[in-house]
Design a protein around this motif. Structure first.
Motif, PDB file in Angstrom:
ATOM      1  N   ALA A   1       6.084   3.960   0.908  1.00  0.00           N
ATOM      2  CA  ALA A   1       4.820   3.549   1.532  1.00  0.00           C
ATOM      3  C   ALA A   1       3.848   3.117   0.453  1.00  0.00           C
ATOM      4  O   ALA A   1       3.690   3.800  -0.563  1.00  0.00           O
ATOM      5  N   GLY A   2       3.199   1.984   0.669  1.00  0.00           N
ATOM      6  CA  GLY A   2       2.131   1.559  -0.222  1.00  0.00           C
ATOM      7  C   GLY A   2       0.816   2.186   0.196  1.00  0.00           C
ATOM      8  O   GLY A   2       0.638   2.592   1.352  1.00  0.00           O
ATOM      9  N   TYR A   3      -0.123   2.270  -0.735  1.00  0.00           N
ATOM     10  CA  TYR A   3      -1.417   2.902  -0.437  1.00  0.00           C
ATOM     11  C   TYR A   3      -2.162   2.213   0.699  1.00  0.00           C
ATOM     12  O   TYR A   3      -2.922   2.851   1.424  1.00  0.00           O
ATOM     13  N   GLY A   4      -1.979   0.930   0.838  1.00  0.00           N
ATOM     14  CA  GLY A   4      -2.721   0.195   1.854  1.00  0.00           C
ATOM     15  C   GLY A   4      -2.009   0.091   3.186  1.00  0.00           C
ATOM     16  O   GLY A   4      -2.519  -0.551   4.113  1.00  0.00           O
ATOM     17  N   ASP A   5      -0.855   0.750   3.317  1.00  0.00           N
ATOM     18  CA  ASP A   5      -0.031   0.642   4.529  1.00  0.00           C
ATOM     19  C   ASP A   5      -0.172   1.909   5.366  1.00  0.00           C
ATOM     20  O   ASP A   5       0.632   2.831   5.273  1.00  0.00           O
ATOM     21  N   ALA A   6      -1.195   1.941   6.210  1.00  0.00           N
ATOM     22  CA  ALA A   6      -1.467   3.137   7.006  1.00  0.00           C
ATOM     23  C   ALA A   6      -0.311   3.483   7.937  1.00  0.00           C
ATOM     24  O   ALA A   6      -0.029   4.668   8.180  1.00  0.00           O
ATOM     25  N   GLN A   7       0.374   2.475   8.436  1.00  0.00           N
ATOM     26  CA  GLN A   7       1.491   2.723   9.362  1.00  0.00           C
ATOM     27  C   GLN A   7       2.625   3.463   8.658  1.00  0.00           C
ATOM     28  O   GLN A   7       3.216   4.394   9.222  1.00  0.00           O
ATOM     29  N   ALA A   8       2.951   3.062   7.448  1.00  0.00           N
ATOM     30  CA  ALA A   8       4.018   3.735   6.702  1.00  0.00           C
ATOM     31  C   ALA A   8       3.564   5.081   6.157  1.00  0.00           C
ATOM     32  O   ALA A   8       4.373   6.006   5.996  1.00  0.00           O
TER      33      ALA A   8
ATOM     34  N   SER B   1      -5.662   8.084   5.734  1.00  0.00           N
ATOM     35  CA  SER B   1      -4.345   8.413   6.284  1.00  0.00           C
ATOM     36  C   SER B   1      -4.030   9.889   6.068  1.00  0.00           C
ATOM     37  O   SER B   1      -3.414  10.534   6.920  1.00  0.00           O
ATOM     38  N   ALA B   2      -4.453  10.426   4.934  1.00  0.00           N
ATOM     39  CA  ALA B   2      -4.246  11.847   4.664  1.00  0.00           C
ATOM     40  C   ALA B   2      -5.042  12.704   5.638  1.00  0.00           C
ATOM     41  O   ALA B   2      -4.548  13.727   6.146  1.00  0.00           O
ATOM     42  N   VAL B   3      -6.252  12.306   5.915  1.00  0.00           N
ATOM     43  CA  VAL B   3      -7.067  13.028   6.904  1.00  0.00           C
ATOM     44  C   VAL B   3      -6.384  13.010   8.262  1.00  0.00           C
ATOM     45  O   VAL B   3      -6.245  14.039   8.930  1.00  0.00           O
ATOM     46  N   ALA B   4      -5.938  11.841   8.681  1.00  0.00           N
ATOM     47  CA  ALA B   4      -5.297  11.701   9.994  1.00  0.00           C
ATOM     48  C   ALA B   4      -4.013  12.510  10.092  1.00  0.00           C
ATOM     49  O   ALA B   4      -3.657  13.000  11.169  1.00  0.00           O
ATOM     50  N   ALA B   5      -3.313  12.681   8.959  1.00  0.00           N
ATOM     51  CA  ALA B   5      -2.037  13.403   8.963  1.00  0.00           C
ATOM     52  C   ALA B   5      -2.211  14.912   8.851  1.00  0.00           C
ATOM     53  O   ALA B   5      -1.228  15.656   8.944  1.00  0.00           O
ATOM     54  N   GLY B   6      -3.436  15.366   8.617  1.00  0.00           N
ATOM     55  CA  GLY B   6      -3.671  16.810   8.516  1.00  0.00           C
ATOM     56  C   GLY B   6      -3.469  17.389   7.126  1.00  0.00           C
ATOM     57  O   GLY B   6      -3.313  18.605   6.972  1.00  0.00           O
ATOM     58  N   VAL B   7      -3.455  16.531   6.105  1.00  0.00           N
ATOM     59  CA  VAL B   7      -3.377  17.024   4.725  1.00  0.00           C
ATOM     60  C   VAL B   7      -4.596  17.899   4.442  1.00  0.00           C
ATOM     61  O   VAL B   7      -5.701  17.605   4.903  1.00  0.00           O
ATOM     62  N   GLU B   8      -4.395  18.973   3.682  1.00  0.00           N
ATOM     63  CA  GLU B   8      -5.491  19.899   3.408  1.00  0.00           C
ATOM     64  C   GLU B   8      -6.306  19.518   2.184  1.00  0.00           C
ATOM     65  O   GLU B   8      -7.527  19.667   2.175  1.00  0.00           O
ATOM     66  N   ARG B   9      -5.629  19.055   1.121  1.00  0.00           N
ATOM     67  CA  ARG B   9      -6.359  18.764  -0.114  1.00  0.00           C
ATOM     68  C   ARG B   9      -5.701  17.606  -0.862  1.00  0.00           C
ATOM     69  O   ARG B   9      -4.510  17.360  -0.719  1.00  0.00           O
TER      70      ARG B   9
END
Length: 284
Positions: free
Chosen positions: A46-53, A85-93
């Motif tokens: 996944a590339g940084y700009g590819d929210a879908q991936a 994308s990290a926020v949407a995925a539930g990443v904590e930090r």
């Protein structure tokens, strides 16, 4: 679950090595698997700009190590997409590898990208740790042309540069500490500062050939780099790195590497002796 970006690059690859050696499970998020040094059981492309991936790649991740994207005109947009994308995925930090003097008005233009990224990360609601490194020791060899001359408007300013290995050790220490360093900012440097003239002398010692530093004015620097045909934003980044050195904002030395890793950082002469691939293009 710890996810690593940049695992095909120098710092990211070293961080992976350290976590693998410690038996820490990781997930790798890379743009391409072709450059992976060895296989890994959990790799996502996944590339940084590819929210879908990024959505499936970040699913189940607790902590994300974020290396800055390749320098480009779209780098800030890519960084913000990764954070969102990290926020949407539930990443904590997110543990973010930033840069010394990250500020919207930094002399070094590319440090402004890091300031924008830090600002967005602070506002995201995620826990974060910022590791702001100084220029890498490798920079002095990269600045030197095949003719043995370092040209630029760097004045006589000094640089508290740092080794990639020390940065990787610091990153691994933070990633292995859970939430201990949430909200903290560290500045990663070597043990002392040096000027471009000093760096040229060290390169001359290790390569065994004459190497010198030639001061340029800013207009001379633009003219001497015109033949590369690079876009203006990129040339401005190259030249402003010298201007930042001249202004002494890079003359920063801290004990943060030792505080995080338990060992002192590597000095420039030691690094050059131990890392001949950094100056292979300068061999006599």
């Amino acid at each position: 679950m710890i996810a690593l970006t940049g695992a095909t690059g120098l710092v990211g690859g070293l961080v992976r090595d350290r976590l693998d050696a410690a038996g820490t499970p990781t997930r790798l998020i890379v743009r391409s698997t072709a450059r992976l040094a060895r296989q890994h059981p959990d790799v996502w492309t996944a590339g940084y700009g590819d929210a879908q991936a990024l959505a499936p790649a970040l699913a189940g991740v607790d902590t994300l190590f974020m290396v800055s994207a390749s320098e480009s005109a779209e780098r800030v947009t890519e960084h913000l997409t990764l954070i969102d994308s990290a926020v949407a995925a539930g990443v904590e930090r997110i543990v973010y590898l930033s840069f010394l003097g990250a500020d919207p008005h930094a002399e070094f233009t590319l440090a402004r990208d890091h300031a924008a990224t830090e600002t967005h990360l602070r506002a995201s609601g995620l826990a974060f740790t910022f590791l702001r490194d100084n220029f890498y020791h490798r920079l002095i060899a990269q600045m030197c042309g095949a003719d043995g001359v370092i040209r630029g408007p760097g004045g006589e300013g000094r640089i508290g540069s740092v080794a990639h290995t020390d940065v990787a050790d610091a990153v691994a220490a933070v990633l292995g500490s859970g939430s201990r360093h949430d909200g903290e900012t560290f500045t990663l440097t070597g043990p002392r500062g040096w000027s471009l003239r000093d760096g040229a002398a060290e390169l001359a010692r290790v390569t065994g050939r004459p190497i010198r530093y030639e001061r340029e004015t800013e207009p001379e620097a633009w003219a001497s780099r015109a033949h590369y045909g690079a876009p203006d934003w990129e040339v401005a980044g190259w030249i402003s790195s010298y201007l930042a050195i001249a202004s002494d904002v890079m003359d920063v030395v801290t004990d943060d590497v030792e505080r995080l890793t338990g060992h002192p950082p590597q000095d420039l002469p030691e690094y050059l002796r131990a890392t001949p691939d950094a100056w292979a293009h300068l061999r006599p």
